[in-house]
Scaffold this motif. Structure first.
Motif, PDB file in Angstrom:
ATOM      1  N   TYR A   1      20.494  27.986 -18.170  1.00  0.00           N
ATOM      2  CA  TYR A   1      21.643  27.084 -18.350  1.00  0.00           C
ATOM      3  C   TYR A   1      22.497  27.457 -19.561  1.00  0.00           C
ATOM      4  CZ  TYR A   1      19.674  23.729 -14.981  1.00  0.00           C
ATOM      5  OH  TYR A   1      19.195  23.103 -13.853  1.00  0.00           O
TER       6      TYR A   1
ATOM      7  N   PHE B   1      26.250  28.551 -19.391  1.00  0.00           N
ATOM      8  CA  PHE B   1      27.278  27.553 -19.049  1.00  0.00           C
ATOM      9  C   PHE B   1      27.880  26.976 -20.317  1.00  0.00           C
ATOM     10  CE2 PHE B   1      24.451  27.747 -15.459  1.00  0.00           C
ATOM     11  CZ  PHE B   1      25.309  27.785 -14.391  1.00  0.00           C
TER      12      PHE B   1
ATOM     13  N   GLN C   1      29.282  18.414 -20.853  1.00  0.00           N
ATOM     14  CA  GLN C   1      28.575  19.437 -20.088  1.00  0.00           C
ATOM     15  C   GLN C   1      27.055  19.203 -20.139  1.00  0.00           C
ATOM     16  OE1 GLN C   1      29.767  21.732 -18.064  1.00  0.00           O
ATOM     17  NE2 GLN C   1      27.679  22.409 -17.591  1.00  0.00           N
TER      18      GLN C   1
ATOM     19  N   SER D   1      24.428  18.907 -17.165  1.00  0.00           N
ATOM     20  CA  SER D   1      23.274  19.818 -17.113  1.00  0.00           C
ATOM     21  C   SER D   1      21.971  19.037 -16.949  1.00  0.00           C
ATOM     22  CB  SER D   1      23.181  20.653 -18.393  1.00  0.00           C
ATOM     23  OG  SER D   1      24.261  21.525 -18.478  1.00  0.00           O
TER      24      SER D   1
ATOM     25  N   TYR E   1      21.394  18.505 -13.354  1.00  0.00           N
ATOM     26  CA  TYR E   1      20.965  19.737 -12.688  1.00  0.00           C
ATOM     27  C   TYR E   1      19.492  20.021 -13.007  1.00  0.00           C
ATOM     28  CZ  TYR E   1      26.047  20.667 -12.794  1.00  0.00           C
ATOM     29  OH  TYR E   1      27.392  20.590 -12.695  1.00  0.00           O
TER      30      TYR E   1
ATOM     31  N   TRP F   1       6.775   5.603   2.090  1.00  0.00           N
ATOM     32  CA  TRP F   1       7.177   4.985   0.831  1.00  0.00           C
ATOM     33  C   TRP F   1       6.758   5.783  -0.396  1.00  0.00           C
ATOM     34  CZ3 TRP F   1       4.431   2.561   4.699  1.00  0.00           C
ATOM     35  CH2 TRP F   1       3.034   2.577   4.571  1.00  0.00           C
TER      36      TRP F   1
ATOM     37  N   GLY G   1       6.931   8.743  -0.876  1.00  0.00           N
ATOM     38  CA  GLY G   1       7.923   9.778  -1.145  1.00  0.00           C
ATOM     39  C   GLY G   1       9.309   9.199  -1.365  1.00  0.00           C
ATOM     40  N   ILE G   2       9.600   8.117  -0.671  1.00  0.00           N
ATOM     41  CA  ILE G   2      10.952   7.542  -0.763  1.00  0.00           C
ATOM     42  C   ILE G   2      11.203   6.935  -2.146  1.00  0.00           C
ATOM     43  CG2 ILE G   2      12.328   5.583   0.044  1.00  0.00           C
ATOM     44  CD1 ILE G   2      11.686   6.344   2.836  1.00  0.00           C
TER      45      ILE G   2
ATOM     46  N   GLY H   1      11.802   9.594  -4.603  1.00  0.00           N
ATOM     47  CA  GLY H   1      13.033  10.246  -4.147  1.00  0.00           C
ATOM     48  C   GLY H   1      14.252   9.450  -4.567  1.00  0.00           C
ATOM     49  N   LEU H   2      14.175   8.149  -4.400  1.00  0.00           N
ATOM     50  CA  LEU H   2      15.283   7.286  -4.832  1.00  0.00           C
ATOM     51  C   LEU H   2      15.445   7.335  -6.349  1.00  0.00           C
ATOM     52  CD1 LEU H   2      14.913   4.141  -2.559  1.00  0.00           C
ATOM     53  CD2 LEU H   2      16.842   5.722  -2.639  1.00  0.00           C
TER      54      LEU H   2
ATOM     55  N   LEU I   1      17.307  10.467  -7.084  1.00  0.00           N
ATOM     56  CA  LEU I   1      18.684  10.331  -6.592  1.00  0.00           C
ATOM     57  C   LEU I   1      19.525   9.449  -7.523  1.00  0.00           C
ATOM     58  CD1 LEU I   1      20.690  10.707  -4.181  1.00  0.00           C
ATOM     59  CD2 LEU I   1      19.778   8.592  -3.276  1.00  0.00           C
TER      60      LEU I   1
ATOM     61  N   VAL J   1      20.054  10.974 -11.070  1.00  0.00           N
ATOM     62  CA  VAL J   1      21.042  12.059 -11.083  1.00  0.00           C
ATOM     63  C   VAL J   1      22.449  11.498 -10.905  1.00  0.00           C
ATOM     64  CG1 VAL J   1      21.824  14.122  -9.857  1.00  0.00           C
ATOM     65  CG2 VAL J   1      19.412  13.797 -10.297  1.00  0.00           C
ATOM     66  N   VAL J   2      22.589  10.554  -9.986  1.00  0.00           N
ATOM     67  CA  VAL J   2      23.911   9.943  -9.779  1.00  0.00           C
ATOM     68  C   VAL J   2      24.368   9.264 -11.072  1.00  0.00           C
ATOM     69  CG1 VAL J   2      25.128   8.097  -8.568  1.00  0.00           C
ATOM     70  CG2 VAL J   2      23.672   9.652  -7.290  1.00  0.00           C
TER      71      VAL J   2
ATOM     72  N   ASN K   1      25.381  11.769 -13.673  1.00  0.00           N
ATOM     73  CA  ASN K   1      26.649  12.393 -13.306  1.00  0.00           C
ATOM     74  C   ASN K   1      27.832  11.460 -13.539  1.00  0.00           C
ATOM     75  OD1 ASN K   1      25.352  14.665 -12.625  1.00  0.00           O
ATOM     76  ND2 ASN K   1      25.871  14.662 -10.459  1.00  0.00           N
TER      77      ASN K   1
ATOM     78  N   GLU L   1      30.720  12.503 -16.006  1.00  0.00           N
ATOM     79  CA  GLU L   1      32.117  12.628 -15.579  1.00  0.00           C
ATOM     80  C   GLU L   1      33.016  11.676 -16.368  1.00  0.00           C
ATOM     81  OE1 GLU L   1      32.218  12.287 -11.321  1.00  0.00           O
ATOM     82  OE2 GLU L   1      31.094  14.153 -11.081  1.00  0.00           O
TER      83      GLU L   1
ATOM     84  N   PRO M   1      24.339  19.084  -8.340  1.00  0.00           N
ATOM     85  CA  PRO M   1      23.518  18.177  -7.549  1.00  0.00           C
ATOM     86  C   PRO M   1      24.409  17.453  -6.549  1.00  0.00           C
ATOM     87  CG  PRO M   1      23.141  17.862  -9.886  1.00  0.00           C
ATOM     88  CD  PRO M   1      24.322  18.759  -9.746  1.00  0.00           C
TER      89      PRO M   1
ATOM     90  N   PRO N   1      24.479  14.251  -4.665  1.00  0.00           N
ATOM     91  CA  PRO N   1      23.856  12.953  -4.407  1.00  0.00           C
ATOM     92  C   PRO N   1      23.970  12.542  -2.939  1.00  0.00           C
ATOM     93  CG  PRO N   1      25.207  12.859  -6.386  1.00  0.00           C
ATOM     94  CD  PRO N   1      25.463  14.178  -5.752  1.00  0.00           C
TER      95      PRO N   1
ATOM     96  N   LEU O   1      21.438  14.387  -0.981  1.00  0.00           N
ATOM     97  CA  LEU O   1      20.097  13.861  -1.259  1.00  0.00           C
ATOM     98  C   LEU O   1      19.869  12.555  -0.508  1.00  0.00           C
ATOM     99  CD1 LEU O   1      19.702  14.504  -5.076  1.00  0.00           C
ATOM    100  CD2 LEU O   1      18.207  15.348  -3.291  1.00  0.00           C
TER     101      LEU O   1
ATOM    102  N   LEU P   1      17.131  11.785   2.383  1.00  0.00           N
ATOM    103  CA  LEU P   1      16.172  10.675   2.324  1.00  0.00           C
ATOM    104  C   LEU P   1      16.260   9.803   3.573  1.00  0.00           C
ATOM    105  CD1 LEU P   1      16.331   9.557  -1.391  1.00  0.00           C
ATOM    106  CD2 LEU P   1      14.295  10.154  -0.118  1.00  0.00           C
TER     107      LEU P   1
END
Lengths: 289, 540
Positions: free
Chosen positions: A158, A161, A208, A212, A215, A254, A256-257, A260-261, A264, A267-268, A271, A275, B4, B6, B9, B13
């Protein structure tokens, strides 16, 4: 332009008022995740490693296991809470290490110029062209499994960048009259760079860096998913998703979900904040020019 | 650096959720299906089928040479092409194949009468020279066949007639006749093999055998196709499937999807997690296996040096949980290394000895007490396992936690399939490991075959275990023709091993097979590795 202290306070309050709901929600979510990770030993209902084969794949809502259990009967909520620690801490390590590498490389390239700049820039190009996940996998193959090797490898991956951004901004700032003025006044190159140049590139670095982080979180989760990240039985979200594969086939998704959530939404959130920070910087830049 | 995504993803899911049937998933998992039971017979196939696609879950075979048929990716395919002098019946009874008879003029001599009507796929008759060549080829150290091990006490193999081959032993070895139905005695055509050289069994070189299917085509990375050999000598068991197409999907999720969608018609070794789903779609069948899952102690000087520590480790094994939860009932707990299904003779002797073995302590307090008495209980036990086997990952995870609760320190060492394979061949790979969790299997139902691996100096005796009484019992058993007397020696060795806990037996899981609703006839047996199983398969 000169602003008084009350005027500065008024501008800051105006900015807070204009902060979008999405940013506030994202910040709140990250605070909650970081908080539960930090306080997991106090808040988690179970030990993250306690198995119970007779309670394997208990569905969400089971008394005592509100988010269910995984294929060895470990409490999913507990493991998600504990998993937040490594899942957040490791990407933070990647960001800090890559920032240290990138800032140093970018500043040296920009300030030294000439051959040094050319060599460092080509080095950054080479690393830039190398897939970060592949580099991390090679690091694991060479140094063995665990988080240290992939964190270092991703940080190296990284770094270009940030290095490129720092070099670019530093070149722009270096050409400005105030930098020349400092030199004429007899200030040393290092002092000018650290005292005046670095603060000017800091906002871009923060924007940045936040991106990162997102990511890095996904890359590290992917490595853990491949069994190359944390060592079992330690919990992290990527390995939890990996371990949930067979449970998904058994109609018990569940375990995994939920992680996973968590990946998700984290990261959202990161971001969204990144931003927003980036937008604020460019907006302020416009405002101040 | 990729950003990424989203949205992607989230979509992944949601797709996962949809595939898994989120709405009903909880109910499915909560409902424990009836425990699987081994199937011993199924209705025979009644229809011919043009093509069956069969998936090999262990992946594409490196070669199709029967001399290397010791890994299931090779044996599952070559078993339908190449024949031994004898074959195994449903209960491992020895049945004629390329040999019609066997007689022993003395205890050290085996004389085979060869079948006169057997021909290779190219129409050439099978000769005694082909048989001798095939047997000696396996023994050639240059070939490196894993089947060469049977010949430790061999004197020689020779053609003693146009249709007669004689095997002479230097010393008695009761295990040898079992190998007559394994790839150690599978016959290939001498001229073809010599002219193919190193290319024998490869995609370009092909092979030449006598079995019910002939090699047709190998598209590397994609498929291997076999075509029915209509001149096969065995007209009673004519194959009903004309073309056999083998695919090599290794990912469990993709295997389940391929079997469910019909892209693959069948597979041995279906991932446990997909059983319930597939049972509702086609034939999901189980059979008894000769395969034990066990902990093997490989460092007798480390944290497991003390028998009390090993006994404490055994005490924390949740046998019931492993059978019910990890194997979902498709297994049985084990008290000895060799599972009951592998008692091929003197079953009463073995049963009596098995029942007399000390039951594992299943009390954490007692385990704590035992560990407390151990001199090495404070040391960290490094337990290796392969992440390639989901069930073993779960067992290792549960075991580490249970051990921690009992005051033992178990550090898990997950290994990839390649790393784990190296543990069996490289001392360096075993460095730092106290024990590993694995599943082995016997090639035929003879407990002696497995227990001999733990004698002093044996290649697979990784821990360097050495017990004079154990060695003597095994050596005596190897020379005893009488099944009852042999069983007595074997159970003597078994009880010594159980006392010393060089291995900690855990469970024996059933073998399984799935085939789609249009197929019938195939009963899952572990001997499908060495018998032409596809001749049982056909249309419903």
């Amino acid at each position: 332009m000169t602003l008084t202290v009350p005027a500065l306070r008024a501008r800051a309050a105006r900015r807070r008022r204009h902060r979008p709901l999405s940013v506030r929600l994202a910040a709140a979510f990250l605070l909650v995740v970081a908080g539960t990770g930090l306080l997991a030993p106090l808040l988690a209902p179970h030990s993250p490693d306690t198995t119970s084969l007779v309670n394997a794949l208990a569905p969400p809502g089971t008394p005592g296991h509100w988010l269910g259990t995984d294929s060895t009967g470990r409490d999913v909520l507990t493991r998600v809470m504990y998993g937040a620690r490594l899942s957040l801490l490791a990407p933070l390590g990647v960001v800090l290490l890559s920032a240290a590498l990138g800032i140093t490389t970018g500043l040296v390239a920009a300030r030294a110029g000439g051959r040094v700049d050319a060599v460092l820039s080509r080095c950054m190009d080479i690393v830039f062209a190398f897939p970060s996940l592949l580099l991390a996998m090679i690091a694991v193959a060479v140094f063995g499994p665990g988080l240290a090797a992939p964190v270092c490898a991703l940080a190296v991956s990284y770094a270009p960048f940030l290095g490129r951004i720092v070099r670019s901004v530093a070149l722009q700032e270096g050409a400005r009259p105030y930098m020349e003025a400092y030199r004429v006044m007899g200030f040393g190159e290092l002092w000018v760079t650290l005292r005046h140049l670095l603060p000017n590139v800091a906002p871009v670095l923060i924007a940045q860096g936040t991106l990162s982080f997102g990511y890095a979180l996904v890359d590290l989760a992917s490595l853990s998913y491949l069994g190359l990240g944390v060592r079992p039985p330690d919990a992290d979200w990527g390995s939890m998703i990996s371990q949930a594969q067979s449970a998904i086939l058994q109609g018990a998704p569940w375990s995994g979900i939920v992680p996973g959530l968590a990946v998700l939404l984290t990261v959202v959130s990161v971001n969204v904040i990144g931003e927003h920070v980036g937008g604020s910087i460019s907006g302020r830049g416009k405002e101040e020019t | 650096m990729p950003r990424p995504r989203p949205a992607a993803l989230a979509a992944a899911l949601l797709t996962t959720c949809a595939l898994a049937g989120c709405s009903s998933g909880g109910e499915q998992a909560a409902e424990q299906a009836d425990a699987p039971r081994p199937t011993t017979s199924v209705p025979a196939a009644t229809q011919d089928v043009d093509t069956v696609t069969w998936n090999v879950p262990s992946g594409e075979p490196p070669v199709l040479d029967p001399a290397h048929a010791a890994i299931d990716s090779v044996s599952t395919i070559t078993a339908n092409m190449c024949e031994s002098l004898f074959t195994f019946g449903p209960d491992y009874e020895r049945e004629p194949a390329l040999a019609t008879g066997l007689h022993q003029p003395d205890p050290l001599t085996y004389v085979f009468d060869l079948r006169e009507d057997a021909v290779f796929w190219n129409g050439d008759p099978v000769t005694a020279e082909d048989v001798v060549y095939s047997v000696e080829r396996v023994l050639d150290p240059g070939l490196g066949s894993p089947w060469a091990g049977w010949s430790a006490r061999l004197d020689g193999v020779e053609a003693t007639g146009d249709h007669e081959v004689t095997v002479t032993m230097a010393e008695p070895d009761v295990l040898v006749p079992n190998f007559f139905a394994t790839p150690a005695f599978q016959v290939v055509q001498r001229d073809f093999a010599e002219s193919a050289g190193a290319g024998f069994g490869t995609a370009s070189g092909g092979l030449m055998c006598t079995g019910p299917y002939r090699f047709d085509h190998w598209s590397q990375g994609e498929e291997i196709t076999l075509v029915r050999h209509d001149e096969w000598w065995n007209t009673e068991d004519r194959a009903r499937v004309r073309n056999l197409r083998f695919t090599f999907v290794t990912d469990p999720y993709a295997q389940a999807a391929a079997l469910s969608s019909g892209d693959a018609d069948g597979q041995f070794g279906v991932p446990r997690a997909a059983h319930a789903q597939l049972a509702a779609e086609g034939s999901m069948l189980y059979g008894e296996s000769l395969a034990p899952t066990f902990l093997a102690v490989i460092d007798q000087d480390g944290a497991l040096a003390d028998t009390a520590t090993r006994r404490a480790l055994q005490a924390v094994v949740d046998y019931e949980g492993i059978v019910d939860s990890v194997y979902q009932g498709a297994a049985e707990p084990l008290r000895a290394l060799v599972p009951p299904a592998a008692w091929g003779y003197a079953e009463d002797e073995y049963q009596q000895a098995y029942d007399a073995l000390p039951a594992p302590v299943q009390d954490i307090d007692e385990a704590l007490d035992q560990a407390g008495r151990s001199t090495t209980a404070e040391e960290t036990i490094v337990l290796a396992y392969t992440t390639a086997v989901e069930e073993e990952t779960q067992i290792a995870t549960a075991l580490a936690d249970a051990a921690a609760q009992a005051g033992l320190h178990v550090e898990l060492k997950p290994l990839t399939a390649e790393q784990f394979g190296a543990v069996f061949s490289s001392e360096q790979a075993r460095e730092g490991i106290d024990a590993f969790l694995t599943t082995g299997y016997l090639d035929f139902p003879e407990p002696l075959a497995y227990y001999q691996y733990f004698t002093t100096g044996s290649f697979y005796n990784f821990s360097g275990y050495s017990d004079e009484e154990y060695d003597a019992a095994i050596a005596t058993a190897l020379a005893l023709e009488d099944p009852g007397a042999r069983a007595q020696e074997v159970v003597r060795a078994q009880s010594i091993m159980a006392e010393d806990l060089v291995t900690i037996p855990i469970a024996t899981q059933y073998v399984n097979v799935y085939y789609g609703p249009g197929l019938a006839g195939l009963v899952p047996r572990q001997n499908h590795l060495y018998t032409p199983w596809a001749v049982e398969l056909g249309g419903r």
